[in-house]
Each structure stands twice: as structure tokens, then as C-alpha cells.
Motif scaffolding. Structure first.
Motif, PDB file in Angstrom:
ATOM      1  N   ALA A  60      13.392 -12.482  -5.188  1.00  0.00           N
ATOM      2  CA  ALA A  60      13.252 -10.881  -5.562  1.00  0.00           C
ATOM      3  C   ALA A  60      11.920 -10.747  -6.192  1.00  0.00           C
ATOM      4  O   ALA A  60      11.282 -11.460  -6.829  1.00  0.00           O
ATOM      5  CB  ALA A  60      14.271 -10.589  -6.842  1.00  0.00           C
ATOM      6  N   GLY A  61      11.226  -9.529  -5.688  1.00  0.00           N
ATOM      7  CA  GLY A  61       9.748  -9.315  -6.236  1.00  0.00           C
ATOM      8  C   GLY A  61       9.470  -7.716  -6.423  1.00  0.00           C
ATOM      9  O   GLY A  61      10.129  -7.140  -5.531  1.00  0.00           O
ATOM     10  N   THR A  62       8.394  -7.688  -7.191  1.00  0.00           N
ATOM     11  CA  THR A  62       7.854  -6.284  -7.127  1.00  0.00           C
ATOM     12  C   THR A  62       6.798  -6.375  -6.324  1.00  0.00           C
ATOM     13  O   THR A  62       5.393  -7.017  -6.748  1.00  0.00           O
ATOM     14  CB  THR A  62       7.721  -5.640  -8.341  1.00  0.00           C
ATOM     15  N   LEU A  63       6.342  -5.381  -5.416  1.00  0.00           N
ATOM     16  CA  LEU A  63       4.987  -5.364  -4.678  1.00  0.00           C
ATOM     17  C   LEU A  63       3.932  -4.877  -5.547  1.00  0.00           C
ATOM     18  O   LEU A  63       4.040  -3.830  -6.243  1.00  0.00           O
ATOM     19  CB  LEU A  63       5.116  -4.448  -3.343  1.00  0.00           C
ATOM     20  N   ARG A  64       2.900  -5.644  -5.351  1.00  0.00           N
ATOM     21  CA  ARG A  64       1.805  -5.508  -6.278  1.00  0.00           C
ATOM     22  C   ARG A  64       0.385  -4.945  -5.479  1.00  0.00           C
ATOM     23  O   ARG A  64      -0.496  -4.221  -5.787  1.00  0.00           O
ATOM     24  CB  ARG A  64       1.471  -6.231  -7.372  1.00  0.00           C
ATOM     25  N   LYS A  65       0.436  -5.683  -4.332  1.00  0.00           N
ATOM     26  CA  LYS A  65      -0.912  -5.397  -3.574  1.00  0.00           C
ATOM     27  C   LYS A  65      -0.419  -5.916  -2.129  1.00  0.00           C
ATOM     28  O   LYS A  65       0.354  -6.687  -1.702  1.00  0.00           O
ATOM     29  CB  LYS A  65      -1.903  -6.231  -4.010  1.00  0.00           C
ATOM     30  N   MET A  66      -1.142  -5.040  -1.043  1.00  0.00           N
ATOM     31  CA  MET A  66      -1.059  -5.313   0.338  1.00  0.00           C
ATOM     32  C   MET A  66      -2.428  -5.374   0.863  1.00  0.00           C
ATOM     33  O   MET A  66      -3.423  -4.334   0.425  1.00  0.00           O
ATOM     34  CB  MET A  66      -0.317  -4.249   1.208  1.00  0.00           C
ATOM     35  N   ILE A  67      -2.938  -6.376   1.697  1.00  0.00           N
ATOM     36  CA  ILE A  67      -4.355  -6.691   2.071  1.00  0.00           C
ATOM     37  C   ILE A  67      -4.124  -6.875   3.581  1.00  0.00           C
ATOM     38  O   ILE A  67      -3.383  -7.590   4.256  1.00  0.00           O
ATOM     39  CB  ILE A  67      -4.996  -7.732   1.406  1.00  0.00           C
ATOM     40  N   TYR A  68      -4.916  -5.817   4.318  1.00  0.00           N
ATOM     41  CA  TYR A  68      -4.967  -6.039   5.888  1.00  0.00           C
ATOM     42  C   TYR A  68      -6.228  -6.700   6.112  1.00  0.00           C
ATOM     43  O   TYR A  68      -7.540  -6.401   5.624  1.00  0.00           O
ATOM     44  CB  TYR A  68      -5.086  -4.704   6.445  1.00  0.00           C
ATOM     45  N   SER A  70      -7.569  -2.884   1.309  1.00  0.00           N
ATOM     46  CA  SER A  70      -6.326  -3.120   0.513  1.00  0.00           C
ATOM     47  C   SER A  70      -5.636  -1.996  -0.383  1.00  0.00           C
ATOM     48  O   SER A  70      -6.233  -0.859  -0.284  1.00  0.00           O
ATOM     49  CB  SER A  70      -6.902  -4.126  -0.605  1.00  0.00           C
ATOM     50  N   TRP A  71      -4.397  -2.059  -0.453  1.00  0.00           N
ATOM     51  CA  TRP A  71      -3.746  -1.155  -1.279  1.00  0.00           C
ATOM     52  C   TRP A  71      -3.061  -1.831  -2.547  1.00  0.00           C
ATOM     53  O   TRP A  71      -2.361  -2.841  -2.478  1.00  0.00           O
ATOM     54  CB  TRP A  71      -2.452  -0.519  -0.458  1.00  0.00           C
ATOM     55  N   GLU A  72      -2.912  -1.044  -3.585  1.00  0.00           N
ATOM     56  CA  GLU A  72      -2.371  -1.518  -4.730  1.00  0.00           C
ATOM     57  C   GLU A  72      -1.286  -0.413  -5.201  1.00  0.00           C
ATOM     58  O   GLU A  72      -0.930   0.621  -5.061  1.00  0.00           O
ATOM     59  CB  GLU A  72      -3.313  -1.602  -5.994  1.00  0.00           C
ATOM     60  N   TYR A  73      -0.113  -1.145  -5.724  1.00  0.00           N
ATOM     61  CA  TYR A  73       1.249  -0.609  -6.077  1.00  0.00           C
ATOM     62  C   TYR A  73       1.712  -0.704  -7.434  1.00  0.00           C
ATOM     63  O   TYR A  73       1.261  -1.588  -8.089  1.00  0.00           O
ATOM     64  CB  TYR A  73       2.449  -1.140  -5.247  1.00  0.00           C
ATOM     65  N   PRO A  74       2.154   0.191  -8.171  1.00  0.00           N
ATOM     66  CA  PRO A  74       2.608   0.097  -9.458  1.00  0.00           C
ATOM     67  C   PRO A  74       3.627  -0.757  -9.955  1.00  0.00           C
ATOM     68  O   PRO A  74       4.650  -0.945  -8.906  1.00  0.00           O
ATOM     69  CB  PRO A  74       3.075   1.770  -9.751  1.00  0.00           C
ATOM     70  N   ALA A  75       3.941  -1.434 -10.982  1.00  0.00           N
ATOM     71  CA  ALA A  75       4.729  -2.573 -11.466  1.00  0.00           C
ATOM     72  C   ALA A  75       5.955  -1.947 -11.799  1.00  0.00           C
ATOM     73  O   ALA A  75       7.160  -2.406 -11.776  1.00  0.00           O
ATOM     74  CB  ALA A  75       4.267  -3.323 -12.625  1.00  0.00           C
ATOM     75  N   GLU A  76       5.907  -0.561 -12.125  1.00  0.00           N
ATOM     76  CA  GLU A  76       6.984   0.265 -12.874  1.00  0.00           C
ATOM     77  C   GLU A  76       6.850   1.850 -12.292  1.00  0.00           C
ATOM     78  O   GLU A  76       6.055   2.238 -11.799  1.00  0.00           O
ATOM     79  CB  GLU A  76       7.010   0.167 -14.236  1.00  0.00           C
TER      80      GLU A  76
END
Length: 286
Positions: A150-158, A226-232
Motif C-alpha cells: 500500500a502507498g500514497t502517490l507523491r510523484k510521477m515522472i515521464y 513531472s507531476w507532484e501529488y499531495p500526501a493528504e
């Protein structure tokens, strides 16, 4: 002959060929699509009894067939909280420690963590002295990618790049293969530390997609994005162990990265050449 096969990949128009195949794979071509699917099933000995929809005629496009879901419950998820599961059906290429910021590819070849992630120094630092595994998905395999834990997405990089084949022959002969091919890097926070899932493109791979963003590539481009995503909060993206993360339209490779001291060890039978099946134990948490 093997050397010729590898050398030809340096000069062939891999992106153009992959996009051409991708156009056909996405097309609704009726009887032609069905005939090709039937040929593919026979050629690669695919067990359609595992598919949620076993009939070739049910698929409007080759992509629908290639990313077909499995029957519910067919791949039970190991539920023990200390177990990290195998995220895909495939074959183990490598599994081991990240040493001095480098990952082992094959005899005589390794590559850097920084080059693989193509992110910031902070991204790289998360996985220094951690562990990794590389798993190859052949055309025969189920091509959806799931969460090892299980995990929370924080970043995606193309990351743009080449499209060499990622089969064992090419892996053994092209230096830095996984850090030079096009890829999508996803970085997660887990209760035990950072985890990354890297989806690596290859020749004839028509698309890489994720469940939160849809198709990430194509289109391709010359620059890293890159795209960043919130932790909460309401916009946070949390995926449970075993949940679908993304997919390949035509086969490729995944690389899973884990932070320092997260894993106690990989399972004794999770070694190069071993067959993987989604949901089975891969490693034990420290």
C-alpha cells in the motif's frame, strides 16, 4: 546472429515502428482484429481461461485484448502485512541491493539510480542503499501492473528515451538499457518508507498508462515532465496492496525500488529466471 539482432536495434526506427503498431492495436478493424488476436493467442500459447472475457470476438481492439483483466480472485493477494507481493505476471530479471547508487542489469552492465529516475537529488536519495527488482513481462503475460504494498502517490515522472527491446538478449547486450528507454516513474510514500514503480517502454510498446492519469505516453516529447501529488486530503491518491497501478499496451519491464532498510530480504525463490505471479510473496519487510 545474436549480435546482429542487437545491432539492428540501434539503426531501426523504433519509435515510428512502435507508433505504427500502436495505431493498428487501437483500431477497431472487425474481423481483421479478431483474426490477429486469434493468431497472437496461438503464437504465444496464451491461456484465455484466465481472462475475465475468454472469447477473442469480445475484444473490439487488440489493445482491449492485450490489457484484458483476469477473472476476479484468480490472483489472490498475500495479506500478511509483512509481505511485499509480486506486482506482475512475468519473469525475474534481477533482484538485489542498490549499491553505490547503481543497479545491476546483467553480467558486465549496470546503470545509475539517478539516470533511471531522471528526477531530483531528493528523489535519488530516497532509494540510496535500498533494494530493487526488475521483472520482464513477455507477450504471453497479463499486462496490468499492481502495487507490491500500500502507498500514497507523491510523484510521477515521464522520461523520454529510446525504445530498445527489453528481452533477455537485449538486456545482456545494451549498456544502461533501462535508463535509456522511455519510461514512467511513479514514487510512493508507504508506512515503511519510499517505494517507486518504474514502467519501462520497449520496441512495439504502444502505450504506458496509469489508473490516475490515463495514458501517459504517447504522445512522446523531448523533455522530462513531472507531476507532484499531495500526501493528504481529497486529492491524495492512495492505492492498497494489490490494487491496479497501470498497464502496458504490448509488453515490457517493471522496476520496483524500495528505500534503505525497508526489506529484510527477497524470498529465497525470487531469483533471476523465476516466474512471477501477481499477489504471491516477493519479499519480507524488515
Amino acid at each position: 546472429m545474436d549480435k546482429l539482432k542487437v545491432n539492428l536495434q540501434y539503426i531501426m526506427p523504433k519509435h515510428a515502428l512502435s507508433r505504427l503498431v500502436g495505431s493498428f492495436a487501437a483500431s477497431e478493424s472487425g474481423a481483421l482484429t479478431t483474426a490477429f488476436i486469434k493468431w497472437f493467442i496461438k503464437r504465444y500459447n496464451i491461456n484465455m481461461e484466465e481472462a475475465q472475457e475468454p472469447s477473442p470476438e469480445a475484444y473490439r481492439t487488440f489493445n482491449e485484448f492485450f490489457t484484458r483483466p483476469l477473472k476476479p480472485g484468480l490472483r489472490p493477494i498475500a495479506e500478511d502485512k509483512d509481505i511485499v507481493i509480486q506486482p506482475v505476471d512475468g519473469c525475474v530479471s534481477q533482484a538485489g541491493a542498490i549499491e553505490n547508487g547503481r543497479l545491476f542489469q546483467a553480467k558486465g552492465h549496470d546503470y545509475s539510480l539517478q539516470a533511471l529516475l531522471a528526477g531530483t537529488h531528493e528523489d535519488e536519495a530516497k532509494f540510496m542503499d535500498g533494494d530493487f527488482t526488475t521483472v520482464y513481462l513477455s507477450p504471453t503475460d497479463y499486462h496490468r501492473v499492481h502495487m507490491p504494498m500500500a502507498g500514497t502517490l507523491r510523484k510521477m515522472i515521464y522520461v523520454p528515451g529510446d525504445l530498445f527491446s527489453v528481452n533477455p538478449l537485449t538486456t545482456a547486450n545494451v549498456p544502461g538499457l533501462f535508463a535509456r528507454n522511455e519510461r514512467v516513474v511513479t514514487i510512493f510514500d508507504t508506512e515503511q518508507g519510499p517505494m517507486a514503480m518504474v514502467l519501462v517502454g520497449a520496441t512495439i510498446v504502444a502505450s504506458i498508462g496509469t489508473v490516475w492519469a490515463g495514458t501517459v505516453t504517447p504522445p512522446t516529447g523531448p523533455q522530462v515532465h513531472s507531476w507532484e501529488y499531495p500526501a493528504e486530503g481529497d486529492n491524495a491518491i492512495h492505492l492498497e496492496k494489490g490494487a491496479e497501478l497501470g498497464h502496458f499496451k504490448l509488453g515490457s519491464t517493471i522496476i520496483a525500488l524500495f528505500g534503505k532498510d525497508m526489506l529484510e530480504k527477497f524470498d529465497d525463490d525470487f531469483t533471476p529466471g523465476a516466474t512471477t505471479r501477481l499477489g504471491k510473496p516477493m519479499a519480507k519487510l524488515d
